[in-house]
Scaffold this motif. Structure first.
Motif, PDB file in Angstrom:
ATOM      1  N   GLN A  56      59.419  68.216  88.087  1.00 44.11           N
ATOM      2  CA  GLN A  56      60.431  68.572  86.993  1.00 44.11           C
ATOM      3  C   GLN A  56      61.526  69.319  87.692  1.00 44.11           C
ATOM      4  OE1 GLN A  56      57.670  70.617  84.413  1.00 44.11           O
ATOM      5  NE2 GLN A  56      58.099  69.028  83.001  1.00 44.11           N
TER       6      GLN A  56
ATOM      7  N   MET B 157      53.685  65.329  80.803  1.00 40.36           N
ATOM      8  CA  MET B 157      53.528  66.711  80.023  1.00 40.36           C
ATOM      9  C   MET B 157      53.656  67.627  80.727  1.00 40.36           C
ATOM     10  SD  MET B 157      50.837  67.391  76.785  1.00 40.36           S
ATOM     11  CE  MET B 157      50.804  65.547  76.158  1.00 40.36           C
ATOM     12  N   ILE B 158      54.017  68.984  79.878  1.00 43.62           N
ATOM     13  CA  ILE B 158      54.406  69.972  80.495  1.00 43.62           C
ATOM     14  C   ILE B 158      53.290  71.141  80.198  1.00 43.62           C
ATOM     15  CG2 ILE B 158      56.067  71.913  80.608  1.00 43.62           C
ATOM     16  CD1 ILE B 158      57.651  69.265  79.287  1.00 43.62           C
ATOM     17  N   PRO B 159      52.625  71.994  80.946  1.00 38.37           N
ATOM     18  CA  PRO B 159      51.864  72.938  80.518  1.00 38.37           C
ATOM     19  C   PRO B 159      52.451  73.878  79.688  1.00 38.37           C
ATOM     20  CG  PRO B 159      51.741  72.805  82.898  1.00 38.37           C
ATOM     21  CD  PRO B 159      53.031  71.953  82.440  1.00 38.37           C
TER      22      PRO B 159
ATOM     23  N   GLN C 115      44.356  70.548  92.005  1.00 37.18           N
ATOM     24  CA  GLN C 115      44.230  69.388  91.564  1.00 37.18           C
ATOM     25  C   GLN C 115      43.404  68.902  90.248  1.00 37.18           C
ATOM     26  OE1 GLN C 115      46.268  67.168  93.620  1.00 37.18           O
ATOM     27  NE2 GLN C 115      46.880  69.243  93.445  1.00 37.18           N
TER      28      GLN C 115
ATOM     29  N   CYS D 260      53.481  66.119  90.457  1.00 36.30           N
ATOM     30  CA  CYS D 260      53.074  66.719  89.265  1.00 36.30           C
ATOM     31  C   CYS D 260      51.981  67.576  89.151  1.00 36.30           C
ATOM     32  CB  CYS D 260      52.833  65.109  88.539  1.00 36.30           C
ATOM     33  SG  CYS D 260      51.323  64.602  88.864  1.00 36.30           S
ATOM     34  N   SER D 261      51.275  67.615  90.530  1.00 34.57           N
ATOM     35  CA  SER D 261      50.069  68.567  90.381  1.00 34.57           C
ATOM     36  C   SER D 261      50.360  69.673  91.418  1.00 34.57           C
ATOM     37  CB  SER D 261      48.763  67.565  90.776  1.00 34.57           C
ATOM     38  OG  SER D 261      48.760  66.627  90.012  1.00 34.57           O
TER      39      SER D 261
ATOM     40  N   GLU E 114      53.239  71.674  68.832  1.00 36.40           N
ATOM     41  CA  GLU E 114      51.782  71.991  68.681  1.00 36.40           C
ATOM     42  C   GLU E 114      51.517  73.241  67.608  1.00 36.40           C
ATOM     43  OE1 GLU E 114      50.443  73.139  72.559  1.00 36.40           O
ATOM     44  OE2 GLU E 114      49.635  71.284  72.694  1.00 36.40           O
TER      45      GLU E 114
ATOM     46  N   GLN F 209      53.007  77.765  78.333  1.00 36.25           N
ATOM     47  CA  GLN F 209      53.614  78.925  79.066  1.00 36.25           C
ATOM     48  C   GLN F 209      52.313  79.690  79.848  1.00 36.25           C
ATOM     49  OE1 GLN F 209      56.730  79.827  79.621  1.00 36.25           O
ATOM     50  NE2 GLN F 209      58.014  79.339  77.943  1.00 36.25           N
TER      51      GLN F 209
ATOM     52  N   ASP G 272      49.970  61.657  83.421  1.00 35.62           N
ATOM     53  CA  ASP G 272      49.748  63.086  83.331  1.00 35.62           C
ATOM     54  C   ASP G 272      48.432  63.418  83.701  1.00 35.62           C
ATOM     55  OD1 ASP G 272      48.630  61.621  81.423  1.00 35.62           O
ATOM     56  OD2 ASP G 272      49.859  62.450  79.544  1.00 35.62           O
ATOM     57  N   THR G 273      47.920  62.688  84.559  1.00 35.62           N
ATOM     58  CA  THR G 273      46.385  62.944  85.176  1.00 35.62           C
ATOM     59  C   THR G 273      46.477  62.901  86.766  1.00 35.62           C
ATOM     60  OG1 THR G 273      45.898  60.776  84.700  1.00 35.62           O
ATOM     61  CG2 THR G 273      45.412  62.509  82.974  1.00 35.62           C
TER      62      THR G 273
ATOM     63  N   THR H  60      54.683  60.708  77.438  1.00 37.74           N
ATOM     64  CA  THR H  60      53.966  60.820  78.602  1.00 37.74           C
ATOM     65  C   THR H  60      53.073  59.720  78.562  1.00 37.74           C
ATOM     66  OG1 THR H  60      52.102  61.784  77.155  1.00 37.74           O
ATOM     67  CG2 THR H  60      53.798  63.458  77.941  1.00 37.74           C
TER      68      THR H  60
ATOM     69  N   LEU I  46      56.493  72.231  86.882  1.00 32.59           N
ATOM     70  CA  LEU I  46      55.988  71.373  87.854  1.00 32.59           C
ATOM     71  C   LEU I  46      56.889  71.255  88.885  1.00 32.59           C
ATOM     72  CD1 LEU I  46      54.068  69.020  85.542  1.00 32.59           C
ATOM     73  CD2 LEU I  46      53.063  71.019  86.678  1.00 32.59           C
TER      74      LEU I  46
ATOM     75  N   ARG J 103      55.541  77.609  84.650  1.00 36.17           N
ATOM     76  CA  ARG J 103      54.868  76.202  84.313  1.00 36.17           C
ATOM     77  C   ARG J 103      55.422  74.934  84.705  1.00 36.17           C
ATOM     78  NH1 ARG J 103      55.723  75.024  77.942  1.00 36.17           N
ATOM     79  NH2 ARG J 103      57.782  76.159  77.723  1.00 36.17           N
TER      80      ARG J 103
ATOM     81  N   LEU K 151      45.691  71.600  87.141  1.00 34.69           N
ATOM     82  CA  LEU K 151      46.955  71.304  86.640  1.00 34.69           C
ATOM     83  C   LEU K 151      47.299  69.859  85.624  1.00 34.69           C
ATOM     84  CD1 LEU K 151      49.428  72.028  89.637  1.00 34.69           C
ATOM     85  CD2 LEU K 151      49.453  73.036  87.281  1.00 34.69           C
ATOM     86  N   PRO K 152      46.143  68.923  86.077  1.00 34.16           N
ATOM     87  CA  PRO K 152      46.217  67.975  84.828  1.00 34.16           C
ATOM     88  C   PRO K 152      45.691  68.382  83.600  1.00 34.16           C
ATOM     89  CG  PRO K 152      45.314  67.166  87.021  1.00 34.16           C
ATOM     90  CD  PRO K 152      45.606  68.401  87.229  1.00 34.16           C
TER      91      PRO K 152
ATOM     92  N   ALA L  17      59.890  70.851  77.037  1.00 34.99           N
ATOM     93  CA  ALA L  17      58.528  71.939  76.924  1.00 34.99           C
ATOM     94  C   ALA L  17      58.678  72.486  75.959  1.00 34.99           C
ATOM     95  CB  ALA L  17      59.010  72.660  78.446  1.00 34.99           C
TER      96      ALA L  17
ATOM     97  N   ARG M 277      48.337  70.447  82.071  1.00 28.61           N
ATOM     98  CA  ARG M 277      49.363  69.441  81.537  1.00 28.61           C
ATOM     99  C   ARG M 277      49.035  68.773  80.007  1.00 28.61           C
ATOM    100  NH1 ARG M 277      51.223  65.280  85.722  1.00 28.61           N
ATOM    101  NH2 ARG M 277      52.995  64.897  84.254  1.00 28.61           N
ATOM    102  N   LEU M 278      47.738  68.153  80.209  1.00 29.90           N
ATOM    103  CA  LEU M 278      47.233  67.782  79.078  1.00 29.90           C
ATOM    104  C   LEU M 278      47.048  68.754  77.963  1.00 29.90           C
ATOM    105  CD1 LEU M 278      44.772  65.197  80.442  1.00 29.90           C
ATOM    106  CD2 LEU M 278      46.832  64.544  79.467  1.00 29.90           C
ATOM    107  N   ARG M 279      47.267  69.956  78.309  1.00 29.47           N
ATOM    108  CA  ARG M 279      47.271  71.291  77.254  1.00 29.47           C
ATOM    109  C   ARG M 279      45.745  71.194  76.707  1.00 29.47           C
ATOM    110  NH1 ARG M 279      52.836  73.023  74.949  1.00 29.47           N
ATOM    111  NH2 ARG M 279      53.964  72.739  76.688  1.00 29.47           N
TER     112      ARG M 279
END
Lengths: 283, 832, 173
Positions: C25, A1-3, A35, C60-61, B133, A5, C41-42, B295, C22, C20, A38-39, B126, A42-44
């Protein structure tokens, strides 16, 4: 998933970082190794408007000896902490704990300061920092201040780092010649600690002369097992003595209950693992 | 022997440990995962999902989402007719089975947390997520339905009020009624009043699992080619194509489905997923290509789960160890809806509870239940691991009650090798097997007697780390499936498989198969088969699959069927190629067909050194300048194989674990398995399948569980909480094979994809209990986490209840605690 | 948008990216380096592992902007002159992959591991790849492959293997 903005700045000095924090206001977030952050992004589960990347600040990286202390820059990676000879000689406990953090890739990016500032109660570095009486150097708009480990960890994910401030250094007193062991208990290799025990002891002529023990995930903050420490001092490092002393390990803790462990089980683990950690550290 | 034997005939390919043809692209990153697909103008789809397990949808406000720059469209269910869709269930297990409508998006009510309620389409993933949301959904919360036994009681909240019950169907097999055995109720009744028999009753819980294929699901639909084209990360491109046509009323010949590289499935990609349908609907509506990629957390939440049963078992057995009856009562959680084959999954277990044993009276009674959870469907083994766990745990428990050695008790009851073929109490005919041989070899490799001695030593010394030994002597039914059998089980399709061989002018062979691999190594194994059949070099064979345009007919990959059914179709097609080539060869050699023999890729005239190779014949029919009258100039062939029976791999698995009695931590100590999977095409691939299968079965025993809280929220919603074993958690396994060739197919193969998973779970749990039973522990629910093991030891030693007082003839201990209790830290009341 | 300049598999790229975005991406969507994949995603699965300035990271991180000025090596940059890296070869030889989805990350991490520890024990290998999940192999043949590659990458192993190994076996060195 994408963070979601966000804006991004990459200061090159601590002063610039402090300025960026001031400019960014409430919604600014510091990025160390990223570390954990960012997760979360990503999970918002968080959506800061500004990310301040500390990766460009050279003065925050690296280790040095200063008299009776080893000073570690907040942005020093776990990987560098885990292989540093000075730490191996003088502050073995933080190194032992660091080797158990997550996995090699995460240790390449993750930083000592980032992990401590994140203050996850299941994180592996706070308990050793507490046991070692580390000092935390914090920079802010009014210059720098130093906070003792005992005052640094305030609650779940909460530290003494105030608004507009950042952690710059962790100063470890030297524990030269002390044995060290970080006894980590988790369900699978990737999982966070259910409970872990950081123990470092000085053994002279078969007798424990000093002991420091910190507990991971036994409360919202790391906990010093002081009753065990004092019970150990002056004892020979026999299994019987150590295990007896370790019975006090859960005193003063307030562990949570979750799917991996009830609070009674965590208390039990603290006792068992304390015994094992001290024996290994003394051995 | 003839004088024409070619001294350069290559060694047989079958049985060789060929390195895989598939690897080159995969180890260099030149892969074709669906999510790699980038088409001009591609739009991205994000699904807005319900946070509630059970709720009425009072309204959806999409206005804010539509304002986000880059958003193309925001649709609720009604906007695209997604609420009118009925996603298919192909297995109505009974005539009166209740099938609630399963829409592609919920219209008025959501029935599990994670169900889709709206979609956002945008120029990037994105932006789609950003806008998703902002979709405001007004929910009116309803009571969740979480406990499958509570759900069956009168007055329970109904998941689907419109069907009037939470019971989906009840399916019964009774050997007395079927005439394949006695009446089990009578057998149990008799045993209860017979001093020479005991009745062992146990209740076991099969926890809910998630397949966790490593590649998250992804679908791309291009609506603008002549055939609407869907790329999807699926195990079942053919079934998907037909079902899309039936479900959406589209002409089937206007749909093309492509399963390119697919990163694992394990049953989890046997589906017609709502997102596949949504991507198609949106792509058609907008006239643009659209991609949906999930995801990992979305996958854990919404891709179907597996297992989840309550098992009530009763076995009557004579005191000298002869089983006289077995009664099986299951309740199986379907989740909120019926998946493609979901209701049939537990039913597959009906044929496997009797396992390798001679059981004179047997009854299987399964009730499927709806709850407000993610739906369950096939996961590696599908019904058979659940059954194998039940019977292999029960065999240990019965041996314990009898005071017999568990292996000895098993041997006393299993089918002896000289008794094959053997028709079981559940009416299947096992063709071949040798349980004695596999067990003997496993014991040797394991050093069974030595480890038993070590176990005794540790017990005597009172070691902190106690050793436990667990056994599983399992069989399974593979090669799904004889079409007529499936018909008798009301399954919605047949079980045949197809293959075509297209001989190229240059002598190379294109082999088109209907099975659809996602890691199994079909390209390699099938090339080996074709190389032997046609006598062409291994490297001259290309296996085509996974695109309904080239592979136009097939039933795809699941149930360890690819070799035992699909591989046989390949053999049949090759036989037809040779048959078609024969008259042409005779013509070329100026001989009569009756004088020809085919070997090593060559037709030769008996007693001469005259011959012509199949690859030369391919060129000859391409030129077609000179061929016999009355036949077509073509040696290509297509074959469909419908198996006459299942195949029955079996094996003996022995597991040793160390249990840290102070912490409850279980570590693997030694694992040996000897599997009989019939003839082996490629030992390297077989070994790899066993390793991976073991890891998943062990993970069920020790690590994994999809747990929900008391609101119906999935607690294990990321890979932080759904704990897969890493390399550091597992050990190297000792694997070997014994071989009794299957007699029901020409290759003598049986199938291997699910064996390790099916067999290992009870072996591990039996070993954990064996390590601490002397401390009074009777049972521990899976996964046997340190917390549960420790709690079991604590309660057995009197710290929290008296588990060691459990009655022999009453359900065993180890019941009751649900995940939600655990999450609240409720450790009162014994075992977890 | 932020301007970044990176070297990926030996080629220099300059791009404007959203902060934003990654790194994974950026590699997949902007550079077409789809050999590197996303599995979670973790940051648990490690499928996205690449080398960033010589050290394995989970791409991804890492934000793409954080890779500004850095050198990135992906699975697609391992081959040298059509010759597989010894680790790639070992994965093939030892049947260390089935579906292949975890494979790019596994290979990149295993190379990094040998950079740190050229002669690891089975235990050290298992711990060294604990940040990479595989659902197909049970890890056994992956462990074998790493052992095999280690023996072939040792000093004294054949020259061609050495030459292809050296430029990329620098994890943490």
């Amino acid at each position: 998933m994408i963070p979601a903005q966000f804006d991004y700045v990459r200061p090159t000095t601590v002063e610039e970082a402090v300025q960026a924090l001031r400019d960014g206001g409430d919604d600014a977030k510091l990025l160390a190794g990223g570390q954990s952050l960012l997760p979360v992004l990503r999970l918002r589960m968080a959506d800061p408007s500004l990310i301040i990347d500390l990766g460009g600040i050279a003065e925050l990286k690296g280790l040095r000896e200063e008299g009776n202390e080893v000073v570690v820059g907040a942005m020093t990676s776990h990987h560098d902490v885990a292989r540093d000879d000075t730490l191996r000689q003088h502050v073995a406990l933080i190194q032992e704990a660091t080797k158990t953090v997550a996995d090699p890739q995460v240790r390449h990016r993750g930083t000592l300061g980032g992990a401590l500032a994140h203050a996850d109660p299941a994180g592996d570095l706070a308990a050793p920092a507490l046991a070692l009486d580390a000092q935390f150097v914090i920079a802010g708009p009014n210059g720098t201040r130093t906070v003792a480990a005992a005052d640094f960890f305030e609650d779940y994910f909460t530290t003494a780092i105030g608004e507009g401030e950042l952690l710059t250094e962790i100063r470890f007193p030297k524990f030269t010649g002390w044995g060290a062991r970080y006894e980590k208990f988790n369900r699978v290799a990737q999982a966070w600690s259910i409970v872990a025990v950081a123990a470092t002891v000085k053994v002279e002529g078969g007798t424990i002369s000093e002991a420091r023990i910190g507990l991971t995930n036994m409360a919202g903050t790391p906990v010093r097992a002081r009753a065990v420490e004092s019970a150990l001092v002056g004892q020979s490092a026999s299994e019987e003595n150590v295990r007896k002393a370790a019975q006090a390990a859960a005193e003063g803790t307030s562990p949570t209950a979750d799917a991996d462990a009830g609070s009674d089980y965590r208390e039990h683990l603290a006792r068992v693992l304390t015994g094992r950690a001290v024996l290994a550290a003394a051995g | 022997m003839t004088t024409t034997e070619n001294p350069s005939t290559p060694a047989p390919e079958i049985g060789r440990d060929r390195r895989r043809k598939e690897d080159r692209r995969l180890i260099t990153g030149r892969t074709r995962w669906v999510d790699n697909q980038a088409l001009t103008g591609l739009l991205h789809l994000s699904v807005v999902r319900s946070p509630f397990a059970h709720a009425n949808i009072k309204g959806i406000d999409t206005s804010a989402a539509k304002q986000v720059p880059g958003v193309v469209a925001v649709y609720s269910a009604a906007d695209i007719g997604a609420d009118q869709v009925q996603l298919p269930c192909a297995w109505p297990i009974t005539k009166d089975m209740k099938s609630p409508q399963r829409p592609a998006l919920a219209g008025s009510r959501v029935n599990f947390a994670g169900e889709g309620v709206a979609v956002v389409v945008a120029r990037s993933a994105a932006i789609a997520k950003d806008a998703a949301e902002l979709v405001e959904v007004d929910y009116e919360e309803l009571e969740p339905v979480l406990d499958m036994e509570e759900a069956l009681k009168d007055g329970a909240t109904l998941v689907h009020p419109e069907i009037g019950t939470n019971a989906n169907a009840q399916w019964v097999f009774d050997s007395g009624e079927a005439g394949s055995g006695g009446d089990v109720a009578e057998a149990l009744k008799k045993a209860e009043s017979d001093d020479d028999q005991i009745v062992v009753r146990r209740r076991f819980r099969q926890q809910r699992l998630v397949p966790v294929f490593m590649e998250p699901r992804s679908t791309v639909v291009d609506p603008n080619s002549e055939q609407l084209t869907m790329w999807s990360s699926t195990q079942v491109p053919h079934i998907l194509k037909t079902m899309l046509a039936l479900t959406l009323g589209l002409p089937e010949h206007k749909i093309r489905v492509i399963a390119p590289d697919v990163g694992g499935g394990f049953g989890g990609k046997i589906a017609v997923a709502p997102e596949e349908v949504l991507t198609l609907l949106v792509a058609r509506k907008l006239g643009k290509p659209v991609k949906w990629t999930e995801t990992r957390s979305e996958s854990l939440l919404t891709a179907h789960h597996g297992r989840d049963q309550v098992q009530e078992l009763a076995m009557s057995v004579t005191k000298d160890g002869q089983i006289t009856g077995l009664d099986v009562k299951l309740i199986a959680d379907m989740g909120a809806y019926l998946g493609l084959v979901g209701p049939g999954v537990p039913i597959l277990g009906a044929f496997m509870f009797n396992a390798i044993y001679k059981i004179p009276a047997y009854r299987f009674d399964c009730t499927n239940v709806f709850t407000t959870k993610t739906l369950t469907d096939a996961y590696r083994g599908a019904g058979r691991p659940e059954a194998t766990f039940g019977i292999e745990r029960l065999m240990d428990e019965a041996a314990l009650e009898l005071g017999m050695e568990p292996l000895e008790f098993r041997e006393k009851n299993w089918i002896k090798h000289e008794e094959f073929p053997y028709t079981t109490v559940s009416t299947l005919t096992y063709d071949t097997g040798n349980y004695e041989a596999a067990t003997e070899q496993a014991k040797q490799m394991f050093d069974y007697d030595g480890l038993r001695r070590e176990q005794q030593e540790r017990r005597r010394r009172g070691d902190v780390k106690q050793l436990g030994i667990g056994i599983s002597t399992f069989t399974e039914m593979c090669g799904l499936a004889p079409s007529r059998v499936l018909g008798s089980l009301d399954y919605g399709a047949g079980g045949w498989e197809t293959a075509s061989i297209r001989m190229q002018p240059t002598g190379k062979a294109e082999v088109v198969v209907g099975v659809s691999p996602h890691g199994q190594g079909h390209e390699t194994a099938f090339s080996q088969i074709v190389a032997d059949q046609l006598g062409v070099p291994f490297d001259d064979v290309e296996i085509l699959h996974g695109d309904t345009q080239s592979s136009y007919k097939g039933l795809d990959t699941y149930g360890s069927r690819s070799l035992a059914v699909g591989g046989i179709a390949v053999v049949k097609a090759a036989e037809k190629v040779i048959e078609k080539a024969k008259p042409i060869a005779a013509h070329m050699l100026e001989a009569s067909e009756g004088d020809l023999e085919f070997s090593g890729g060559k037709f030769t005239v008996k007693g001469t050194d005259k011959g012509v190779g199949i690859q030369d014949i391919a060129l000859a029919v391409f030129a077609a300048h000179d061929y016999p009258e009355g036949i077509e100039p073509d040696i290509d062939a297509h074959a469909t194989f419908d198996p006459e029976n299942f195949s029955f791999p079996h094996g003996t698995h022995l597991c040793a674990v160390e249990v840290d009695t102070e912490t409850g931590f279980v570590s693997l100590y030694k694992y040996v398995c000897v599997d009989d999977v019939g003839n082996v095409i490629n030992p390297l691939i077989v070994e790899g399948q066993v390793h991976g299968g073991l890891a998943q079965g062990i993970a069920q025993a020790l690590y994994e569980e999809a747990a929900y809280d008391d609101q119906g929220t999935l607690l294990s919603g990321t890979l932080v909480d759904y704990t897969l074993p890493t390399a550091a958690d597992l050990i190297s396994f000792d694997t070997a094979n014994t071989t009794t060739a299957s007699t029901t197919n020409p290759l003598g193969v049986k199938g291997v994809g699910e064996a390790g998973t099916i067999a290992s779970t009870p072996a591990v749990v039996n070993s954990v209990l064996d390590a601490i039973r002397h401390l009074g522990v009777k049972d521990i629910d899976m996964p046997t986490t340190p917390y549960r093991v420790w709690t079991a030891i604590q309660s057995a030693s009197g710290h929290a209840g008296r588990a060691d007082e459990a009655d022999v003839a009453s359900p065993g201990a180890g019941l009751g605690s649900t995940a939600s209790d655990i999450s609240k830290g409720d450790t009162q009341g014994g075992h977890l | 948008m932020a301007r970044i300049r990176t070297t990926v598999d030996g080629l220099v790229y300059e791009d404007d990216v959203e902060p934003r975005m990654l790194l994974v991406q950026y590699l997949r969507e902007r550079l077409g380096k789809t050999g590197t994949v996303i599995g979670c995603d973790t940051s648990n699965c490690g499928a996205c592992t690449v080398h960033l300035d010589g050290m394995s990271v989970k791409s991804c991180s890492v934000l793409a902007v954080q890779a500004n000025g850095a050198e990135v090596l992906t699975i697609e940059g391992l081959e040298r002159d059509g010759q597989l890296h010894p680790m790639q070869q070992a994965f093939h030889d030892n049947h260390a992959l089935q579906c292949g989805y975890c494979t790019p990350g596994m290979i990149m991490q295993s190379i990094d591991l040998l950079g740190d520890n050229p002669d690891p024990s089975e235990h050290e290998i298992r711990e060294g790849i604990e940040g990479n999940l595989c659902r197909c192999t049970g890890y056994q043949n992956i462990v074998r492959a790493v052992q095999d590659a280690a023996s072939k990458m040792k000093p004294g192993a054949s020259a061609t293997q050495q030459s292809s190994a050296q430029p990329v076996a620098g994890g943490g060195a």
